[in-house]
Design a protein around this motif. Sequence first.
Motif, PDB file in Angstrom:
ATOM      1  N   SER A 180       0.835  -1.201   0.000  1.00  0.00           N
ATOM      2  CA  SER A 180       0.000   0.000   0.000  1.00  0.00           C
ATOM      3  C   SER A 180       0.867   1.247   0.000  1.00  0.00           C
ATOM      4  N   ALA A 181       0.218   2.404  -0.170  1.00  0.00           N
ATOM      5  CA  ALA A 181       0.925   3.681  -0.087  1.00  0.00           C
ATOM      6  C   ALA A 181       1.532   3.866   1.298  1.00  0.00           C
ATOM      7  N   ALA A 182       0.809   3.416   2.327  1.00  0.00           N
ATOM      8  CA  ALA A 182       1.332   3.531   3.693  1.00  0.00           C
ATOM      9  C   ALA A 182       2.576   2.674   3.877  1.00  0.00           C
ATOM     10  N   ALA A 183       2.585   1.497   3.259  1.00  0.00           N
ATOM     11  CA  ALA A 183       3.760   0.624   3.346  1.00  0.00           C
ATOM     12  C   ALA A 183       4.963   1.277   2.689  1.00  0.00           C
ATOM     13  N   LEU A 184       4.746   1.938   1.543  1.00  0.00           N
ATOM     14  CA  LEU A 184       5.842   2.637   0.881  1.00  0.00           C
ATOM     15  C   LEU A 184       6.383   3.757   1.762  1.00  0.00           C
ATOM     16  N   GLU A 185       5.501   4.504   2.412  1.00  0.00           N
ATOM     17  CA  GLU A 185       5.954   5.590   3.290  1.00  0.00           C
ATOM     18  C   GLU A 185       6.809   5.044   4.439  1.00  0.00           C
ATOM     19  N   ALA A 186       6.408   3.901   4.965  1.00  0.00           N
ATOM     20  CA  ALA A 186       7.187   3.297   6.049  1.00  0.00           C
ATOM     21  C   ALA A 186       8.567   2.866   5.548  1.00  0.00           C
ATOM     22  N   MET A 187       8.619   2.321   4.329  1.00  0.00           N
ATOM     23  CA  MET A 187       9.911   1.936   3.746  1.00  0.00           C
ATOM     24  C   MET A 187      10.796   3.158   3.543  1.00  0.00           C
ATOM     25  N   ILE A 188      10.209   4.242   3.089  1.00  0.00           N
ATOM     26  CA  ILE A 188      10.983   5.468   2.873  1.00  0.00           C
ATOM     27  C   ILE A 188      11.596   5.947   4.183  1.00  0.00           C
ATOM     28  N   SER A 189      10.816   5.920   5.236  1.00  0.00           N
ATOM     29  CA  SER A 189      11.327   6.349   6.549  1.00  0.00           C
ATOM     30  C   SER A 189      12.475   5.458   7.002  1.00  0.00           C
ATOM     31  N   ARG A 190      12.326   4.138   6.819  1.00  0.00           N
ATOM     32  CA  ARG A 190      13.404   3.216   7.207  1.00  0.00           C
ATOM     33  C   ARG A 190      14.642   3.437   6.352  1.00  0.00           C
ATOM     34  N   GLY A 191      14.422   3.637   5.050  1.00  0.00           N
ATOM     35  CA  GLY A 191      15.548   3.829   4.153  1.00  0.00           C
ATOM     36  C   GLY A 191      16.325   5.098   4.446  1.00  0.00           C
ATOM     37  N   ILE A 232      15.298   1.565  -2.605  1.00  0.00           N
ATOM     38  CA  ILE A 232      14.002   0.876  -2.621  1.00  0.00           C
ATOM     39  C   ILE A 232      13.764   0.437  -4.058  1.00  0.00           C
ATOM     40  N   VAL A 233      13.639  -0.867  -4.268  1.00  0.00           N
ATOM     41  CA  VAL A 233      13.428  -1.396  -5.612  1.00  0.00           C
ATOM     42  C   VAL A 233      11.962  -1.715  -5.819  1.00  0.00           C
ATOM     43  N   LYS A 234      11.530  -1.507  -7.056  1.00  0.00           N
ATOM     44  CA  LYS A 234      10.167  -1.846  -7.435  1.00  0.00           C
ATOM     45  C   LYS A 234      10.237  -2.760  -8.656  1.00  0.00           C
ATOM     46  N   PRO A 235       9.980  -4.070  -8.478  1.00  0.00           N
ATOM     47  CA  PRO A 235      10.026  -4.986  -9.623  1.00  0.00           C
ATOM     48  C   PRO A 235       8.779  -4.861 -10.483  1.00  0.00           C
ATOM     49  N   SER A 236       8.870  -5.369 -11.696  1.00  0.00           N
ATOM     50  CA  SER A 236       7.684  -5.477 -12.549  1.00  0.00           C
ATOM     51  C   SER A 236       6.627  -6.333 -11.868  1.00  0.00           C
ATOM     52  N   GLU A 237       5.370  -5.975 -12.095  1.00  0.00           N
ATOM     53  CA  GLU A 237       4.290  -6.792 -11.530  1.00  0.00           C
ATOM     54  C   GLU A 237       4.247  -8.186 -12.143  1.00  0.00           C
ATOM     55  N   TYR A 238       4.957  -8.385 -13.287  1.00  0.00           N
ATOM     56  CA  TYR A 238       5.004  -9.706 -13.909  1.00  0.00           C
ATOM     57  C   TYR A 238       6.039 -10.621 -13.255  1.00  0.00           C
ATOM     58  N   THR A 239       7.077 -10.055 -12.663  1.00  0.00           N
ATOM     59  CA  THR A 239       8.160 -10.879 -12.093  1.00  0.00           C
ATOM     60  C   THR A 239       8.530 -10.409 -10.686  1.00  0.00           C
ATOM     61  N   PRO A 240       7.579 -10.364  -9.772  1.00  0.00           N
ATOM     62  CA  PRO A 240       7.894  -9.846  -8.435  1.00  0.00           C
ATOM     63  C   PRO A 240       8.570 -10.859  -7.517  1.00  0.00           C
ATOM     64  N   LEU A 241       8.302 -12.151  -7.686  1.00  0.00           N
ATOM     65  CA  LEU A 241       8.800 -13.136  -6.729  1.00  0.00           C
ATOM     66  C   LEU A 241      10.315 -13.313  -6.830  1.00  0.00           C
TER      67      LEU A 241
END
Length: 466
Positions: A33-44, A164-173
């Motif tokens: 979620s957007a909230a999860a991204l914000e938390a990652m940004i703070s940690r990063g 913070i990396v963002k993979p393609s939605e086709y190959t996230p795993l």
Amino acid sequence: MTNRLIERVSHAGGRPIPDAATGEIIGHTREDSAAALEAMISRGVAAQRSWAALSPHARGMTLHAAAAKVAEYAEELADAVSREQGKPLNGPGARLEVEACQRWLHTNADLELAPEVLVDDAENYSELIYRPVGLVGAIGPWNWPLMIMIWQIAPALKIGNAVIVKPSEYTPLSVQALVSVLNEVLPDGVLQVVVGGPEVGAALPAHPAFGKIMFTGSTRTGKAIIKASAQNVTRLTLELGGNDAGIVLPGTDVRKHAENLFWGAFINTGQTCAALKRLYVHESQYDETVAALAEIANATPMGRGVDEESLLGPLQNRMQFAVVERLVEDAKARGRRIVTGGDPAPELGPNFFRATIVADAEDGDPLVDEEQFGPVLPVIRYADLEDAIARANRLDAALGASVWSDDAQRAREVALRLEAGTVWINKHGGIHPLVPFGGIKGSGYGLEFGFEGLKATGVPVVITSR
């Protein structure tokens, strides 16, 4: 085999991810979620300060340890990317991709950016140094999901950034698996992965916390990233779509070069940004070249990636399958000659399309002018070399190009006239971790690899005294 890395990152109740070759579900990915991204940004942001405070040597040693971890899990990483992306384990495939991850990590670990003295005289001493930008957003594609992500991660970490990396939605795993392996040795929060669809990817360049965005993918998405990042004046490295041309000069021993010509076009079943996608051949050797390529295409085994004998795999997704099928059907309708292939291979699986050589293609055909990104190569006849050079340069895509000749001087003269970020001679698509790589024109801007790539993940600062 049971893949413990896929099991490690698979999220119960998440979005199912299919095997590209069979359609069977190999795992489930979370959607952040957007909230999860914000938390990652703070940690990063918090983690980056202590990471940057380490010496370059200490960060390099950590990257060497990360490369060793990739080697430890190499077979499971190769299996994960083979299933999810579809590429074969062997040949220029999944095992090669994992080996490249190790190589790029080791190479970047050893790079050191010493201050560059610009002026040193009685009145002025000036030097150029590079500082980390802080937080880097790395947005990767689905065709080489591990290798291209490491291209972005390794230099960004070495210079002292958090990523913070963002993979393609086709190959996230497979990307989540890679990050989990790297994080066995990296400090907490320095490398994180955010997972989701295009809306999540769009959130990174628009966010003011990111000092740098690195993106590999389509020109259309690249333009959207430029627009989204403009308000923040975010630094960008964009490696965008390609439609690489190759020119075979008259008098060339075609049979000697045929294998390299074929794999220049068909590496990863054609799903490579800097693959050979349109080949111009002099009329004196046209038929011989077409026949040699068709012979190799017919002899190259295609099948599920995890089958050891396979060297060509499926298209990764139905969207790309539809693009390839449309372009080939259009070529047929125009009367172009299908020398071999030209249709799907449903007996192999839902996303397979046979290796296809199309002769008598012309500039202006969609198959020539659009990036097919699949196992299809149009071969175009030319009579005049000046005309071939002009035709090779006429498109906005300008990632790579190649010249094929047994005359080294003549090949170099032609290479210097081709408009592309990289021009290869008697090969196509080969890369080296110390040789800068990037596109021009509509294929993007900025350089990756080597010292230039390392500098691109930092901020240049001039210190002047006297």
